[in-house]
Motif scaffolding. Structure first.
Motif, mmCIF file in Angstrom:
data_model
loop_
_atom_site.group_PDB
_atom_site.id
_atom_site.type_symbol
_atom_site.label_atom_id
_atom_site.label_comp_id
_atom_site.label_asym_id
_atom_site.label_seq_id
_atom_site.Cartn_x
_atom_site.Cartn_y
_atom_site.Cartn_z
ATOM 1 N N SER A 76 -42.080 133.337 24.382
ATOM 2 C CA SER A 76 -41.243 133.530 23.838
ATOM 3 C C SER A 76 -41.668 134.756 22.957
ATOM 4 O O SER A 76 -40.566 135.330 21.958
ATOM 5 C CB SER A 76 -40.821 132.345 22.484
ATOM 6 N N GLY A 77 -42.228 135.217 23.050
ATOM 7 C CA GLY A 77 -42.963 136.725 22.656
ATOM 8 C C GLY A 77 -44.024 137.209 22.176
ATOM 9 O O GLY A 77 -43.894 137.947 21.370
ATOM 10 N N LYS A 78 -44.598 135.664 21.242
ATOM 11 C CA LYS A 78 -44.532 135.669 20.085
ATOM 12 C C LYS A 78 -45.908 135.574 19.983
ATOM 13 O O LYS A 78 -47.088 136.190 18.726
ATOM 14 C CB LYS A 78 -44.541 134.386 19.423
ATOM 15 N N LEU A 79 -46.740 134.914 21.287
ATOM 16 C CA LEU A 79 -48.173 135.401 21.405
ATOM 17 C C LEU A 79 -48.519 136.171 22.602
ATOM 18 O O LEU A 79 -47.938 136.576 24.275
ATOM 19 C CB LEU A 79 -48.816 133.946 22.069
ATOM 20 N N GLU B 173 -60.172 117.017 25.203
ATOM 21 C CA GLU B 173 -59.006 117.241 26.930
ATOM 22 C C GLU B 173 -57.731 117.607 26.035
ATOM 23 O O GLU B 173 -56.693 118.125 25.902
ATOM 24 C CB GLU B 173 -59.644 116.400 27.146
ATOM 25 N N ARG B 174 -57.436 116.159 24.625
ATOM 26 C CA ARG B 174 -55.929 116.226 24.599
ATOM 27 C C ARG B 174 -55.631 116.927 23.707
ATOM 28 O O ARG B 174 -54.730 117.834 23.874
ATOM 29 C CB ARG B 174 -55.669 114.465 23.867
ATOM 30 N N THR B 175 -57.020 117.642 22.894
ATOM 31 C CA THR B 175 -56.379 118.674 22.009
ATOM 32 C C THR B 175 -55.622 119.597 22.307
ATOM 33 O O THR B 175 -55.094 120.539 22.030
ATOM 34 C CB THR B 175 -57.397 118.848 20.818
ATOM 35 N N ALA B 176 -56.729 120.746 23.968
ATOM 36 C CA ALA B 176 -56.703 122.272 24.543
ATOM 37 C C ALA B 176 -55.449 121.292 25.363
ATOM 38 O O ALA B 176 -55.277 122.233 25.538
ATOM 39 C CB ALA B 176 -58.245 121.682 25.620
ATOM 40 N N GLN B 177 -55.173 120.636 25.710
ATOM 41 C CA GLN B 177 -53.758 120.105 26.641
ATOM 42 C C GLN B 177 -52.267 120.957 25.610
ATOM 43 O O GLN B 177 -51.996 121.416 25.421
ATOM 44 C CB GLN B 177 -54.162 118.905 27.131
ATOM 45 N N GLU B 178 -52.742 119.960 24.477
ATOM 46 C CA GLU B 178 -51.776 120.436 23.676
ATOM 47 C C GLU B 178 -52.062 121.902 23.167
ATOM 48 O O GLU B 178 -50.925 122.286 22.639
ATOM 49 C CB GLU B 178 -51.786 119.836 22.322
ATOM 50 N N ALA B 179 -52.556 122.534 23.068
ATOM 51 C CA ALA B 179 -53.335 123.523 22.339
ATOM 52 C C ALA B 179 -53.062 124.917 23.577
ATOM 53 O O ALA B 179 -51.532 125.775 23.334
ATOM 54 C CB ALA B 179 -54.573 124.053 22.141
ATOM 55 N N TYR B 180 -52.354 124.358 24.139
ATOM 56 C CA TYR B 180 -52.278 124.506 25.682
ATOM 57 C C TYR B 180 -51.009 125.168 25.832
ATOM 58 O O TYR B 180 -50.303 126.608 26.302
ATOM 59 C CB TYR B 180 -53.237 125.238 26.591
ATOM 60 N N ARG B 181 -50.270 123.857 25.791
ATOM 61 C CA ARG B 181 -48.259 124.004 26.047
ATOM 62 C C ARG B 181 -48.588 125.003 24.456
ATOM 63 O O ARG B 181 -47.106 125.643 24.914
ATOM 64 C CB ARG B 181 -47.906 122.329 25.895
ATOM 65 N N LEU B 182 -48.436 124.359 23.729
ATOM 66 C CA LEU B 182 -48.173 125.092 22.608
ATOM 67 C C LEU B 182 -48.315 127.152 22.378
ATOM 68 O O LEU B 182 -47.008 128.117 22.305
ATOM 69 C CB LEU B 182 -48.298 124.875 21.093
ATOM 70 N N THR B 183 -49.617 127.974 23.002
ATOM 71 C CA THR B 183 -50.196 128.726 23.398
ATOM 72 C C THR B 183 -49.127 129.502 24.419
ATOM 73 O O THR B 183 -48.566 130.296 24.222
ATOM 74 C CB THR B 183 -51.056 128.633 23.664
ATOM 75 N N ARG B 184 -48.552 128.166 25.646
ATOM 76 C CA ARG B 184 -47.687 128.753 26.418
ATOM 77 C C ARG B 184 -46.272 129.258 26.006
ATOM 78 O O ARG B 184 -44.949 130.118 26.752
ATOM 79 C CB ARG B 184 -47.963 128.376 28.223
#
Length: 395
Positions: free
Chosen positions: A347-350, A331-342
């Motif tokens: 910023s238009g990179k993803l 859950e903590r990993t998914a939370q951080e992954a979502y934050r970085l993806t957002r």
């Protein structure tokens, strides 16, 4: 009728203490009272019989009138032989012990069911919170997608995809709210609370985060085994009752006869004994003996089942410790992954698809973490149930 106002639910231990008047427990206690009444009745002696007979009080010839009347008053008492009364008393006591064993089993079952219902209500409440947060995140993502579409940085399709994700999240929230209402209604009904519960302020789920030593449970101390043991003993006592019934009883009588013609009286007495030619109670003895054989086999079955259930619950509890930690880490990993993806999407990179996947992964990780904690609670409650103890007694 007045509308009931919802209240927060007490803590699990307090709710369990307040549930002494729950219908299921009251019904079990009534069974003990019934058995105690029957046990008292089993010790009763046969009632004596008072008989008054009058002979020759009317007729013709010398029996005209009442001068030759003979009146006899007598008392008859049946004497039970062969230990019938003692056998009935022992059977009655065994029945009382069986009822009490069933009460203890009912209490253990109720404590387990209440723990399950309490945990399910808390889980459902948390799922509503997570679904609400998931809807908020979906709406934020949709807002970002709409802004990028207006700025010409995304195609209109991205806005439609984001809005579809919002509607899906809204539907998930509605389903979570319905499940929450159902679980809270079940919890309220279990304890027969006049006021429906609305929240769980005293968390039971936090207990799932503790690392504890798994207790050893003896299969011979399980409530189900103790009930089966009491059932066998009760049937064995009834076998003895049926065997004693084959012994004939003796009826003694003693009375006084009054002779009207001689103005005299005399004592009369008698004894009667049934002659056991046709009925020796063999059918009832055979039937209850077969019931005893079945009870002995059932006792062995319950013991084996209890041993298997204890091993299974202990294994589940052991596995749940690692599963809870793994699910929380995911859950903590998914939370951080979502934050970085957002951040990358804004910023238009993803692309938006990466955000949707990351958010879905986060939602699933949170659900798995809740499921792992719920399984941890249920496994511990099941082990306590098998041991006949109160789950989470240290809360």
């Amino acid at each position: 009728p007045a509308i009931a106002v919802a209240d927060p639910a007490p803590s699990y231990p307090e709710l369990l203490r307040q549930a002494n008047a729950a219908p299921r427990l009251k019904a079990a206690q009534a069974g003990v009272s019934q058995a105690e009444g029957l046990a008292r009745q089993a010790g009763a002696h046969p009632n004596p019989t008072l008989t008054i007979e009058s002979e020759n009080f009317s007729g013709n010839g010398p029996y005209t009138g009442t001068q030759l009347t003979e009146t006899t008053a007598s008392v008859e008492q049946t004497l039970e032989l062969g230990g019938k009364r003692r056998a009935r008393i022992d059977a009655g006591r065994a029945s009382v012990e069986l009822s009490r064993a069933r009460v203890r089993q009912t209490e253990a079952d109720f404590a387990f069911d209440l723990a399950e219902a309490y945990g399910a209500a808390e889980i459902a409440d948390l799922r509503v919170q997570l679904a609400t947060e998931a809807l908020s995140l979906a709406e934020d993502d949709a807002g970002v997608a709409s802004a990028l579409v207006k700025a010409g940085k995304e195609a209109d399709l991205r806005s439609l995809q984001a809005q579809t994700a919002v509607e899906t999240a809204r539907a998930d929230l509605g389903e979570a709210q319905a499940t929450r209402d159902t679980t809270f209604a079940k919890l309220t009904a279990m304890v027969d609370s006049p006021v429906p519960f609305s929240t769980i302020p005293n968390s039971l789920l936090s207990h799932a985060d503790r690392a504890e030593t798994i207790p050893a449970v003896d299969a011979l101390a399980c409530p189900a085994y103790l009930v089966a043991l009491a059932e066998r003993e009760e049937v064995a006592r009834r076998v003895k009752v049926e065997r004693t019934r084959a012994t004939p009883d003796v009826t003694l009588s003693l009375g006084v006869r009054q002779f009207q013609a001689d103005d005299a009286h005399a004592l009369v007495g008698g004894i009667s004994v049934p002659f056991p030619v046709f009925d020796r109670n063999k059918g009832n003895i055979a039937a209850v003996s077969s019931e005893l054989t079945a009870a002995e086999h059932n006792l062995n079955i319950v013991r084996l089942d209890a041993q298997a259930d204890i091993q299974s619950a202990s294994a589940r509890l052991t596995a749940s410790f690692a599963r809870v930690k793994s699910a929380q880490a995911s859950e903590r990993t998914a939370q951080e992954a979502y934050r970085l993806t957002r951040i990358g999407y804004e910023s238009g990179k993803l692309p938006l698809s990466e955000v949707l996947i990351a958010r879905r992964t986060l939602t699933e990780a949170r659900a798995q973490a809740l499921n792992a904690r719920q399984d941890r609670l249920n496994a511990e409650a099941e082990l306590a149930h098998l041991a006949g103890t109160t789950p989470f007694g240290d809360l």
